[in-house]
Design an enzyme around this catalytic site. Structure first.
Site, PDB file in Angstrom:
ATOM      1  N   ASP A 189       0.865  -1.188   0.000  1.00  0.00           N
ATOM      2  CA  ASP A 189       0.000   0.000   0.000  1.00  0.00           C
ATOM      3  C   ASP A 189       0.895   1.229   0.000  1.00  0.00           C
ATOM      4  OD1 ASP A 189      -2.482  -1.313   0.060  1.00  0.00           O
ATOM      5  OD2 ASP A 189      -2.424  -1.500   2.232  1.00  0.00           O
ATOM      6  N   ASP A 234      -6.986  -1.198  -4.737  1.00  0.00           N
ATOM      7  CA  ASP A 234      -8.045  -0.761  -3.822  1.00  0.00           C
ATOM      8  C   ASP A 234      -8.917   0.308  -4.477  1.00  0.00           C
ATOM      9  OD1 ASP A 234      -6.952  -2.439  -1.886  1.00  0.00           O
ATOM     10  OD2 ASP A 234      -5.753  -0.830  -0.996  1.00  0.00           O
TER      11      ASP A 234
END
Length: 154
Positions: A111, A126
């Site tokens: 991330d 995402d």
């Protein structure tokens, strides 16, 4: 065809951006970008959204594969039709595969996107999943409205 092309593009952009982060940043490093209210911060998530279920990431990889299989199945059956639902399914499949690939290869998801002053951290997969969910809801509402409208004219 839009489903397959979009899923592939999302997967490639997601994996490319994660590769760049893994090779040019160290875990915890932050970098400003030229987009207001956005910065990069390299984080490795071994769980799910909002760092929940830490250590159970591989189970989410298997779940993602089942979801993509279901999307392909329902697309072939004709339940996913129309450009909005094709795009929704493409975003969902590409995002799910992007994160599943990370989980299976590395045991965690890379991330790096942080919006605002720390509202959570995410990646391209995402974002695609979120876009897919929004388009899916919109597409289902649109289909319901169209069916209701065509039924009322009979």
């Amino acid at each position: 065809m839009a489903f397959y092309i979009l899923a592939l593009v999302v997967l490639l952009v997601d994996q490319g951006s994660k590769w760049w982060v893994r090779t040019h940043m160290f875990v915890g490093e932050q970098r400003n970008v030229f987009i207001p209210y956005l910065h990069f911060e390299y984080y490795q998530n071994s769980g799910a959204a909002f760092s929940s279920f830490q250590g159970y990431g591989k189970w989410f990889a298997y779940l993602a594969i089942v979801v993509v299989g279901a999307l392909i199945y329902y697309r072939i059956k004709g339940a996913i039709r129309g450009m909005v639902l094709e795009l929704a399914a493409g975003f969902l499949a590409g995002g799910a595969l992007g994160n599943a690939l990370d989980r299976l290869m590395y045991g965690k998801v890379t991330d790096f996107l942080v919006w605002g002053s720390r509202s959570g951290i995410m990646n391209i997969a995402d974002l695609a999943i979120n876009a897919g969910v929004v388009l899916l809801i919109f597409g289902m509402l649109l289909r319901g409205w169209q069916e209701k409208r065509s039924y009322s004219f009979k």
